[in-house]
Design a protein around this motif. Structure first.
Motif, PDB file in Angstrom:
ATOM      1  N   ALA A  66       0.826  -1.209   0.000  1.00 24.61           N
ATOM      2  CA  ALA A  66       0.000   0.000   0.000  1.00 24.61           C
ATOM      3  C   ALA A  66       0.860   1.258   0.000  1.00 24.61           C
ATOM      4  O   ALA A  66       0.575   2.215  -0.737  1.00 24.61           O
ATOM      5  CB  ALA A  66      -0.932  -0.005   1.213  1.00 24.61           C
ATOM      6  N   GLY A  67       1.913   1.248   0.814  1.00 23.98           N
ATOM      7  CA  GLY A  67       2.775   2.419   0.873  1.00 23.98           C
ATOM      8  C   GLY A  67       3.461   2.692  -0.451  1.00 23.98           C
ATOM      9  O   GLY A  67       3.501   3.840  -0.926  1.00 23.98           O
ATOM     10  N   LEU A  68       4.014   1.654  -1.063  1.00 20.11           N
ATOM     11  CA  LEU A  68       4.712   1.834  -2.334  1.00 20.11           C
ATOM     12  C   LEU A  68       3.751   2.289  -3.428  1.00 20.11           C
ATOM     13  O   LEU A  68       4.048   3.223  -4.187  1.00 20.11           O
ATOM     14  CB  LEU A  68       5.397   0.530  -2.738  1.00 20.11           C
ATOM     15  N   ALA A  69       2.602   1.629  -3.530  1.00 19.40           N
ATOM     16  CA  ALA A  69       1.642   1.995  -4.576  1.00 19.40           C
ATOM     17  C   ALA A  69       1.127   3.420  -4.381  1.00 19.40           C
ATOM     18  O   ALA A  69       0.931   4.158  -5.351  1.00 19.40           O
ATOM     19  CB  ALA A  69       0.485   1.003  -4.598  1.00 19.40           C
ATOM     20  N   SER A  70       0.936   3.818  -3.111  1.00 25.40           N
ATOM     21  CA  SER A  70       0.460   5.179  -2.847  1.00 25.40           C
ATOM     22  C   SER A  70       1.501   6.225  -3.217  1.00 25.40           C
ATOM     23  O   SER A  70       1.167   7.396  -3.432  1.00 25.40           O
ATOM     24  CB  SER A  70       0.075   5.330  -1.372  1.00 25.40           C
ATOM     25  N   ALA A  71       2.763   5.808  -3.301  1.00 25.94           N
ATOM     26  CA  ALA A  71       3.842   6.712  -3.698  1.00 25.94           C
ATOM     27  C   ALA A  71       4.112   6.654  -5.198  1.00 25.94           C
ATOM     28  O   ALA A  71       5.084   7.239  -5.678  1.00 25.94           O
ATOM     29  CB  ALA A  71       5.114   6.363  -2.925  1.00 25.94           C
ATOM     30  N   GLY A  72       3.278   5.919  -5.927  1.00 25.32           N
ATOM     31  CA  GLY A  72       3.428   5.868  -7.376  1.00 25.32           C
ATOM     32  C   GLY A  72       4.331   4.775  -7.882  1.00 25.32           C
ATOM     33  O   GLY A  72       4.762   4.801  -9.044  1.00 25.32           O
ATOM     34  N   VAL A  73       4.628   3.772  -7.052  1.00 29.47           N
ATOM     35  CA  VAL A  73       5.526   2.683  -7.436  1.00 29.47           C
ATOM     36  C   VAL A  73       4.701   1.455  -7.809  1.00 29.47           C
ATOM     37  O   VAL A  73       3.827   1.032  -7.042  1.00 29.47           O
ATOM     38  CB  VAL A  73       6.485   2.333  -6.286  1.00 29.47           C
ATOM     39  N   ASP A  74       4.957   0.889  -8.977  1.00 34.90           N
ATOM     40  CA  ASP A  74       4.327  -0.381  -9.352  1.00 34.90           C
ATOM     41  C   ASP A  74       4.961  -1.515  -8.555  1.00 34.90           C
ATOM     42  O   ASP A  74       6.180  -1.513  -8.336  1.00 34.90           O
ATOM     43  CB  ASP A  74       4.505  -0.652 -10.845  1.00 34.90           C
ATOM     44  N   VAL A  75       4.158  -2.480  -8.135  1.00 34.21           N
ATOM     45  CA  VAL A  75       4.633  -3.554  -7.254  1.00 34.21           C
ATOM     46  C   VAL A  75       4.444  -4.910  -7.909  1.00 34.21           C
ATOM     47  O   VAL A  75       3.351  -5.226  -8.400  1.00 34.21           O
ATOM     48  CB  VAL A  75       3.889  -3.521  -5.899  1.00 34.21           C
ATOM     49  N   ARG A 146       1.608  13.137  -2.887  1.00 34.90           N
ATOM     50  CA  ARG A 146       0.818  11.954  -3.222  1.00 34.90           C
ATOM     51  C   ARG A 146       0.306  12.037  -4.664  1.00 34.90           C
ATOM     52  O   ARG A 146      -0.420  12.971  -5.013  1.00 34.90           O
ATOM     53  CB  ARG A 146      -0.379  11.828  -2.281  1.00 34.90           C
ATOM     54  N   PRO A 147       0.652  11.062  -5.508  1.00 35.99           N
ATOM     55  CA  PRO A 147       0.084  11.029  -6.859  1.00 35.99           C
ATOM     56  C   PRO A 147      -1.388  10.647  -6.810  1.00 35.99           C
ATOM     57  O   PRO A 147      -1.857  10.037  -5.850  1.00 35.99           O
ATOM     58  CB  PRO A 147       0.911   9.947  -7.560  1.00 35.99           C
ATOM     59  N   THR A 148      -2.125  11.002  -7.845  1.00 33.19           N
ATOM     60  CA  THR A 148      -3.533  10.637  -7.947  1.00 33.19           C
ATOM     61  C   THR A 148      -3.803  10.084  -9.344  1.00 33.19           C
ATOM     62  O   THR A 148      -2.944  10.120 -10.223  1.00 33.19           O
ATOM     63  CB  THR A 148      -4.446  11.851  -7.702  1.00 33.19           C
ATOM     64  N   GLY A 149      -5.008   9.556  -9.521  1.00 32.10           N
ATOM     65  CA  GLY A 149      -5.404   9.051 -10.826  1.00 32.10           C
ATOM     66  C   GLY A 149      -4.463   7.980 -11.333  1.00 32.10           C
ATOM     67  O   GLY A 149      -4.115   7.036 -10.630  1.00 32.10           O
ATOM     68  N   SER A 150      -4.024   8.136 -12.572  1.00 28.31           N
ATOM     69  CA  SER A 150      -3.137   7.142 -13.181  1.00 28.31           C
ATOM     70  C   SER A 150      -1.735   7.164 -12.583  1.00 28.31           C
ATOM     71  O   SER A 150      -0.912   6.302 -12.902  1.00 28.31           O
ATOM     72  CB  SER A 150      -3.053   7.368 -14.692  1.00 28.31           C
ATOM     73  N   GLY A 151      -1.477   8.129 -11.708  1.00 28.59           N
ATOM     74  CA  GLY A 151      -0.142   8.217 -11.109  1.00 28.59           C
ATOM     75  C   GLY A 151       0.113   7.236  -9.988  1.00 28.59           C
ATOM     76  O   GLY A 151       1.261   7.001  -9.599  1.00 28.59           O
ATOM     77  N   VAL A 152      -0.962   6.642  -9.431  1.00 32.72           N
ATOM     78  CA  VAL A 152      -0.753   5.693  -8.341  1.00 32.72           C
ATOM     79  C   VAL A 152      -0.179   4.388  -8.891  1.00 32.72           C
ATOM     80  O   VAL A 152      -0.375   4.034 -10.059  1.00 32.72           O
ATOM     81  CB  VAL A 152      -2.057   5.411  -7.561  1.00 32.72           C
ATOM     82  N   GLY A 153       0.537   3.673  -8.040  1.00 32.31           N
ATOM     83  CA  GLY A 153       1.160   2.428  -8.472  1.00 32.31           C
ATOM     84  C   GLY A 153       0.165   1.309  -8.678  1.00 32.31           C
ATOM     85  O   GLY A 153      -0.898   1.285  -8.051  1.00 32.31           O
ATOM     86  N   ARG A 154       0.504   0.391  -9.549  1.00 32.44           N
ATOM     87  CA  ARG A 154      -0.313  -0.797  -9.802  1.00 32.44           C
ATOM     88  C   ARG A 154       0.347  -2.009  -9.152  1.00 32.44           C
ATOM     89  O   ARG A 154       1.575  -2.090  -9.053  1.00 32.44           O
ATOM     90  CB  ARG A 154      -0.480  -1.036 -11.303  1.00 32.44           C
ATOM     91  N   VAL A 155      -0.462  -2.965  -8.732  1.00 32.01           N
ATOM     92  CA  VAL A 155       0.020  -4.135  -7.996  1.00 32.01           C
ATOM     93  C   VAL A 155      -0.383  -5.406  -8.741  1.00 32.01           C
ATOM     94  O   VAL A 155      -1.549  -5.551  -9.125  1.00 32.01           O
ATOM     95  CB  VAL A 155      -0.558  -4.176  -6.569  1.00 32.01           C
TER      96      VAL A 155
END
Length: 452
Positions: A66-75, A146-155
């Motif tokens: 959750a932390g990584l994806a909320s920072a815009g990192v794909d997991v 915090r990124p929003t929309g398409s900027g959030v990371g995907r898991v």
């Protein structure tokens, strides 16, 4: 807040010291720090996240993801795999960072977080310090970007990781293990599937114990920290050798066909000679820590192999190896780094290479390990003391000086605070075991008196 990072990541009792909030916050901080350092320059960042089977790893994994994806990192979530597998996949998949949730050899209530940089290497101290600083600033009110929309990371789950890692392990072996009968003790840990699969593919006949993790039984009376079950199984099944891992399988200890322990120093000695023989031991040098037995040093000198010492911790061994281009290093505890094939200690790889040497030479592990004679060494752990004052206590310095005078040139003393547990380790080496025990006992009492 004291320093969170020890010698091997952040570690503590899960849901008490190591909470979901801390795991999430550190993950966001790590993403921000690595972005500031230019690690993510010009592209969307990707992280590999794995864990050992501890029950607490389930909620901590969720927090990290959750932390990584909320920072815009794909997991890429690889699930339960050894620490060295996460490190390997971080490099092999071109990920920008890796995260492993494990407390290694610690008991089940503990857990930990280890971060890997691009390429699968542990973070430098200055990056860990920066992550702590950013995390602390956030706790006191500094907002996240915090990124929003398409900027959030995907898991997404990356189920191919296990097979990819096993294929790597088997592919780097110098020879197969056909004809060997081997007992594996997986400590009910992260290698419970990986290690048996790798040894079987390499041709060994296997007996496997400690390979039924339930989230609660990791390291519980088994594995590299509790070798009695492995010793008994090797003798009972008439095996050629036994291999014992810890919870995250970044270390390996062994047992010969008689049930006698073969420790990390002896494993290093065997592998050093094997690698020199096939011209893989660069500069004819092996790196180990100040905890290595004096017998190891003497054996390497006799064999014409240079021995370079570092502080305690496989990260310091690795730093020395990388700086000077050395190929082999490790610790008495069984952390062995074979840098041509791994970026960190890898217990499965170490066990495979050790077994390959037995198969290739036709000699017993007992015979191979006899290249060095272990001098008596006593290690006493002293809990519930102020480990931060080990180097500043005048009372303790006096006690150490007296012990060193008593031992003379035939022994040595080493006191150090544990990097992963709240205790002080007292190590005494001497030509006579009774003298070593006596001196270690007195020094342990002095530690309690001076630091209690």
């Amino acid at each position: 807040m004291g320093r969170l990072f020890g010698t091997d990541g952040v570690r503590g009792v899960a849901n008490a010291d190591l909470t979901a909030e801390l795991a999430l916050g550190l993950s966001v901080a790590a993403a921000h720090v690595l972005a500031e350092a230019g690690t993510f320059a010009g592209h969307r960042a990707t992280a590999v996240v794995g864990r050992d089977p501890r029950a607490s790893g389930e909620f901590l994994e969720a927090a990290v993801v959750a932390g990584l994806a909320s920072a815009g990192v794909d997991v890429l979530r690889v699930g339960v795999l050894p620490t060295p597998a996460v490190a390997h996949l971080t490099g092999a998949l071109g990920a920008d960072l890796g995260v492993m949730l494990s407390a290694s050899h610690n008991a089940m209530p503990d857990n930990g977080i280890k971060f890997f940089a691009r390429g699968g290497h542990k973070l430098a101290d200055e990056l860990e310090d920066r992550i702590e600083s950013v995390y602390a600033d956030h706790r006191t009110g500094a907002p996240w970007d915090r990124p929003t929309g398409s900027g959030v990371g995907r898991v997404r789950d990356y189920d191919e990781g296990l097979d990819q890692y096993v294929a790597h392990l088997v592919g780097v072996l110098p020879n197969r293990l056909d004809g060997l009968k081997i007992v594996l003790d997986e400590a009910h840990g992260a290698a419970s599937r990986v290690s048996p699969e790798a040894f079987a593919r390499a041709g060994a006949e296997l007996v496997t114990i400690g390979a039924v993790p339930d989230g609660l039984n990791i390291n519980d009376g088994c594995g590299s920290t509790h070798l009695d079950l492995l010793k008994a199984a090797v003798v009972e099944h008439g095996a050629d050798l036994g291999i014992g891992h810890d919870g995250d399988a970044d270390r390996c200890l062994a047992v010969d066909h008689t049930g006698a322990e073969v420790d990390g120093d002896q494993i290093l000695a065997v592998l050093a000679l094997a690698m020199r023989e096939r011209e893989a031991l660069r500069s004819d040098t092996v790196v180990a820590t100040v905890m290595s037995n004096l017998g190891f040093k003497l054996a390497m000198e006799r064999e014409g192999i240079r021995f370079v010492q570092t502080g305690v911790g496989d990260r310091y061994v690795l730093e020395e190896m990388k700086e000077h281009g050395y190929a082999l290093g490790g610790e008495q505890s069984g952390h062995v780094i074979i840098l041509d094939h791994a970026t960190t200690g890898d217990g499965t790889l170490t066990g495979l290479m050790l077994a390959a040497r037995v198969a290739q030479t036709g000699r017993t592990l007992r015979d191979l390990a006899s290249v060095m004679e272990r001098l008596p060494q006593v290690l006493v752990n002293v809990p519930d003391v102020d480990k931060s004052r080990v180097t500043s206590s005048a009372e303790l310095a006096t006690a150490v000086a007296e012990a060193e005078r008593e031992l003379g040139s035939t022994g040595r003393v080493l006191l150090r605070p544990s990097g992963t547990e709240p205790l002080v380790r007292v190590m005494v080496e001497a030509a006579d075991i009774e003298q070593a025990r006596s001196v270690a006992g007195r020094l342990a009492d002095s530690v309690k008196s001076a630091l209690g």
